[in-house]
Write an enzyme that holds these catalytic residues in place. Structure first.
Site, PDB file in Angstrom:
ATOM      1  N   TYR A  73       0.813  -1.129   0.018  1.00 14.04           N
ATOM      2  CA  TYR A  73       0.146   0.028  -0.055  1.00 14.04           C
ATOM      3  C   TYR A  73       0.791   1.068   0.177  1.00 14.04           C
ATOM      4  O   TYR A  73       1.941   1.292   0.679  1.00 14.04           O
ATOM      5  CB  TYR A  73      -0.981  -0.080   1.312  1.00 14.04           C
ATOM      6  CG  TYR A  73      -2.349  -0.282   0.836  1.00 14.04           C
ATOM      7  CD1 TYR A  73      -2.791   1.005   0.109  1.00 14.04           C
ATOM      8  CD2 TYR A  73      -3.101  -1.289   1.096  1.00 14.04           C
ATOM      9  CE1 TYR A  73      -4.303   0.843  -0.289  1.00 14.04           C
ATOM     10  CE2 TYR A  73      -4.506  -1.521   0.357  1.00 14.04           C
ATOM     11  CZ  TYR A  73      -4.986  -0.512   0.158  1.00 14.04           C
ATOM     12  OH  TYR A  73      -6.230  -0.679  -0.481  1.00 14.04           O
ATOM     13  N   GLU A  75      -0.589   4.831  -0.465  1.00 17.27           N
ATOM     14  CA  GLU A  75      -1.365   6.048  -0.586  1.00 17.27           C
ATOM     15  C   GLU A  75      -0.633   7.288  -0.493  1.00 17.27           C
ATOM     16  O   GLU A  75       0.331   7.274   0.583  1.00 17.27           O
ATOM     17  CB  GLU A  75      -2.638   6.077   0.230  1.00 17.27           C
ATOM     18  CG  GLU A  75      -3.882   5.071  -0.248  1.00 17.27           C
ATOM     19  CD  GLU A  75      -4.664   4.943   0.608  1.00 17.27           C
ATOM     20  OE1 GLU A  75      -5.031   5.713   1.585  1.00 17.27           O
ATOM     21  OE2 GLU A  75      -5.501   3.764   0.496  1.00 17.27           O
ATOM     22  N   ASP A 250      -7.057  14.445 -23.934  1.00 17.40           N
ATOM     23  CA  ASP A 250      -6.996  13.094 -23.794  1.00 17.40           C
ATOM     24  C   ASP A 250      -6.465  12.409 -24.722  1.00 17.40           C
ATOM     25  O   ASP A 250      -7.000  11.910 -25.960  1.00 17.40           O
ATOM     26  CB  ASP A 250      -8.499  12.400 -23.475  1.00 17.40           C
ATOM     27  CG  ASP A 250      -8.562  10.913 -23.307  1.00 17.40           C
ATOM     28  OD1 ASP A 250      -7.427  10.344 -23.296  1.00 17.40           O
ATOM     29  OD2 ASP A 250      -9.492  10.596 -22.804  1.00 17.40           O
ATOM     30  N   THR A 279      -3.753   6.766 -21.570  1.00 13.46           N
ATOM     31  CA  THR A 279      -3.560   5.512 -21.068  1.00 13.46           C
ATOM     32  C   THR A 279      -2.138   5.116 -21.491  1.00 13.46           C
ATOM     33  O   THR A 279      -1.310   5.901 -22.285  1.00 13.46           O
ATOM     34  CB  THR A 279      -4.476   4.380 -21.878  1.00 13.46           C
ATOM     35  OG1 THR A 279      -4.354   4.688 -23.240  1.00 13.46           O
ATOM     36  CG2 THR A 279      -5.896   4.569 -21.504  1.00 13.46           C
ATOM     37  N   LYS A 282      -2.018   1.595 -25.066  1.00 13.67           N
ATOM     38  CA  LYS A 282      -2.579   1.520 -26.310  1.00 13.67           C
ATOM     39  C   LYS A 282      -1.429   1.694 -27.265  1.00 13.67           C
ATOM     40  O   LYS A 282      -0.351   0.930 -27.085  1.00 13.67           O
ATOM     41  CB  LYS A 282      -3.753   2.445 -26.565  1.00 13.67           C
ATOM     42  CG  LYS A 282      -4.916   2.397 -25.620  1.00 13.67           C
ATOM     43  CD  LYS A 282      -6.249   3.308 -25.924  1.00 13.67           C
ATOM     44  CE  LYS A 282      -6.905   3.623 -24.985  1.00 13.67           C
ATOM     45  NZ  LYS A 282      -7.987   2.723 -24.695  1.00 13.67           N
ATOM     46  N   ARG A 288      -1.345  -1.836 -18.856  1.00 18.87           N
ATOM     47  CA  ARG A 288      -2.714  -1.220 -18.576  1.00 18.87           C
ATOM     48  C   ARG A 288      -2.425  -0.247 -17.209  1.00 18.87           C
ATOM     49  O   ARG A 288      -2.381  -0.470 -16.282  1.00 18.87           O
ATOM     50  CB  ARG A 288      -3.646  -2.271 -18.046  1.00 18.87           C
ATOM     51  CG  ARG A 288      -3.862  -3.166 -19.128  1.00 18.87           C
ATOM     52  CD  ARG A 288      -5.256  -4.074 -18.920  1.00 18.87           C
ATOM     53  NE  ARG A 288      -6.452  -3.079 -19.442  1.00 18.87           N
ATOM     54  CZ  ARG A 288      -6.541  -3.041 -20.829  1.00 18.87           C
ATOM     55  NH1 ARG A 288      -5.871  -3.717 -21.586  1.00 18.87           N
ATOM     56  NH2 ARG A 288      -7.675  -2.364 -21.119  1.00 18.87           N
TER      57      ARG A 288
HETATM   58  N1  PLP Z   1      -9.706   7.774 -22.999  1.00 16.53           N
HETATM   59  C1  PLP Z   1      -9.753   7.512 -24.309  1.00 16.53           C
HETATM   60  C2  PLP Z   1      -9.897   8.528 -25.554  1.00 16.53           C
HETATM   61  C3  PLP Z   1     -10.065   6.090 -24.526  1.00 16.53           C
HETATM   62  O1  PLP Z   1     -10.127   5.737 -25.855  1.00 16.53           O
HETATM   63  C4  PLP Z   1     -10.224   5.233 -23.613  1.00 16.53           C
HETATM   64  C5  PLP Z   1     -10.447   3.816 -23.746  1.00 16.53           C
HETATM   65  O2  PLP Z   1     -10.779   3.247 -24.754  1.00 16.53           O
HETATM   66  C6  PLP Z   1     -10.126   5.829 -22.070  1.00 16.53           C
HETATM   67  C7  PLP Z   1      -9.765   7.069 -21.918  1.00 16.53           C
HETATM   68  C8  PLP Z   1     -10.285   4.776 -20.903  1.00 16.53           C
HETATM   69  O3  PLP Z   1      -9.205   3.834 -20.818  1.00 16.53           O
HETATM   70  P1  PLP Z   1      -9.301   2.885 -19.662  1.00 16.53           P
HETATM   71  O4  PLP Z   1     -10.137   1.619 -20.314  1.00 16.53           O
HETATM   72  O5  PLP Z   1      -7.703   2.504 -19.444  1.00 16.53           O
HETATM   73  O6  PLP Z   1      -9.923   3.355 -18.559  1.00 16.53           O
END
Ligand code: PLP
Length: 487
Positions: A73, A75, A250, A279, A282, A288
């Site tokens: 842990y 935090e 994002d 993320t 990808k 992940r």
């Molecule tokens: N943001 C975008 C643009 C995504 O395409 C995705 C997932 O497909 C996410 C956020 C969410 O990611 P996670 O599945 O790791 O929560």
């Protein structure tokens, strides 16, 4: 001995020993789990993986996740933990943050988010904290919410719950977390969305600007899951500045293209956005997980992701993020990222040449969005028929989709995973051919009432088997994790 798998380099004998031993240990407790892990490798080796959000992490990244960091842990933040004995977690979190800052040229990085959704939640709350809560506290002469009078807290709570976010619409390629009702982002913000030009399918910046002027969002969100083009983030920042919004990008899908310097200048979000989320699994090809990068004025708020919306960090995954980000800083990763984008262009050209329709008419990132309505199919039918033939894609809405988000009219096809296996232009052209062959041989089934089913379909005899054989032939030339032998 080093085995080539595009940019993955590893000692195949050592990796085989590691996994064979690990599976033996697991099988002694729950043999079915060990069996499923083996089967997953076989299945992944044998499928033509074209899901735009998936990839293959290196053995080093995968092995880093399977250890005792999982038990700890931690935090808090680096050096300020609510638990004792976090010195090694501090080491790996610091490494992940340092690699992320260096790779993306960011002034601050927060490696704790467990996923992309969590990274976006951290970003939203950090923006609310920085833009609404902190001024609210200052106005009430307080330093912490606990110091507020009940009346002041009530006022602040009202303000926190009354902010606006403007993001790309789902059917134009935006993500659920960009303010849509089924996600908490659509409940915590008053939301509005911008679409794409009905003729070209491209983002219309003048339109976004006009909407932003009228809607006056606190947060302008840019980024996507299924838009096949680059975005000009310098222009998005100009729009945000004009209306006093925070620009949040994002880059979950295209982080690998940013890391590999395919997207630079106006198309690199990091120097332009106040807060960038991603993320790591990808196109970035890590474990992940999620990551938040931000400009200095948001750093304190971002670092409060735990306990604001996160629990204890996944230290084993942060360690694997550090490994993946170190890999992405190698020159070979830039070669990989360039190949991902080049392969997407080849795939798009191959599909167009064979008479198909693509949203926006092509791509300049890692994905294409194939409109399957010209085959008389829904996205669901196309996805299923392709899967029968050994081609793994996912259905996706197209802009203003008449079939809605469940059946859809599109199929999203991405190049990151197969590029990791070493596929190049010749293979992606063959993939385009196989996709068109399968879809041309698929017809919607008739319903009992004489209409056409949106889900059921018939694939002409022999096409699935023929395509599976052709796919197997392609895949054999580019083995997944070559030299890893668990037989
Ligand atoms: N943001 C975008 C643009 C995504 O395409 C995705 C997932 O497909 C996410 C956020 C969410 O990611 P996670 O599945 O790791 O929560």
């Amino acid at each position: 001995m080093s085995q080539p798998m595009n940019t993955h380099r590893y000692d195949a004998a050592a990796v085989t020993t590691a996994y064979a031993s690990a599976l033996e240990v697991i099988a002694a407790v729950e043999p079915d789990v060990a069996g499923a892990i083996r089967q997953e490798l076989t299945d992944q080796r044998e499928s033509l993986k074209l899901i735009a959000s998936e990839n293959y992490a290196s053995p080093a990244v995968l092995l880093t996740m399977g250890n005792w960091f999982s038990d700890k842990y931690a935090e808090g933040t680096i050096g300020h933990r609510f638990y004792a004995g976090c010195q090694n977690v501090d080491t790996v979190e610091q490494l992940a943050a340092d690699h992320a800052r260096a790779l993306f040229g960011a002034s601050h990085a927060y490696a704790q988010p467990h996923s992309g959704i969590d990274a976006n939640l951290v970003a939203f709350w950090a923006i609310l904290a920085q833009r609404v809560e902190a001024p609210g506290l200052a106005a009430a002469g307080a330093r912490h919410v606990n110091d507020l009078s009940e009346a002041d807290w009530e006022k602040l709570r009202h303000e926190l719950g009354n902010q606006r976010a403007l993001g790309m619409s789902l059917d134009a390629g935006g993500h659920l977390t960009h303010g849509f009702r089924p996600n908490i982002s659509g409940k915590m913000f008053h939301q509005s969305s911008y679409g794409t030009d009905p003729e070209t399918g491209l983002l219309d910046y003048d339109h976004v600007r006009a909407q932003a002027r009228e809607f006056k969002p606190l947060v302008l969100i840019a980024g996507y899951s299924a838009y096949p083009r680059r975005i000009n983030f310098a222009t998005m920042r100009e729009i945000a500045d004009e209306v006093g919004a925070t620009l949040m990008v994002d880059m979950a899908h295209f982080a690998g293209l940013v890391a590999g310097k395919v997207f630079t200048g106006d198309f690199d979000p990091v120097p332009h956005a106040h807060v960038t989320t991603t993320t790591t699994h990808k196109s970035l090809r890590g474990p992940r997980g999620g990551l938040v990068l931000c400009q200095p004025e948001y750093a304190d708020a971002v670092d409060r992701g735990c306990p604001m919306v996160l629990g204890g960090p996944l230290s084993h995954v942060m360690a694997a993020k550090a490994v993946a980000l170190a890999e992405a800083r190698q020159p070979a990763f830039a070669t990989y990222a360039a190949a991902v984008a080049d392969n997407a262009v080849t795939l798009a050209d191959g599909l167009l040449r064979r008479g198909t329709k693509l949203v926006t008419g092509g791509t300049d990132n890692h994905l294409v969005l194939l409109d399957v309505s010209s085959f008389g199919l829904t996205g669901r039918q196309a996805e299923s028929a392709l899967l029968d033939a050994g081609i793994v894609t996912n259905r996706n809405a197209v802009p203003r989709d008449p079939n809605g988000a469940w059946y859809t009219s599109g199929v999203r096809i991405g190049t990151p995973a197969l590029t990791s296996r070493g596929f190049g232009p010749a293979e992606f052209d063959r993939v385009a051919e196989l996709i068109v062959d399968v879809l041309s041989a698929t017809t919607p089934s008739a319903t009992a009432s004489g209409g056409l089913s949106q889900a059921k379909y018939e694939l002409a005899d022999g096409v699935a088997a023929k395509t599976q054989a052709a796919a197997a032939e392609l895949l054999e030339k580019f083995p997944l994790y070559p030299g890893l032998d668990l037989s």
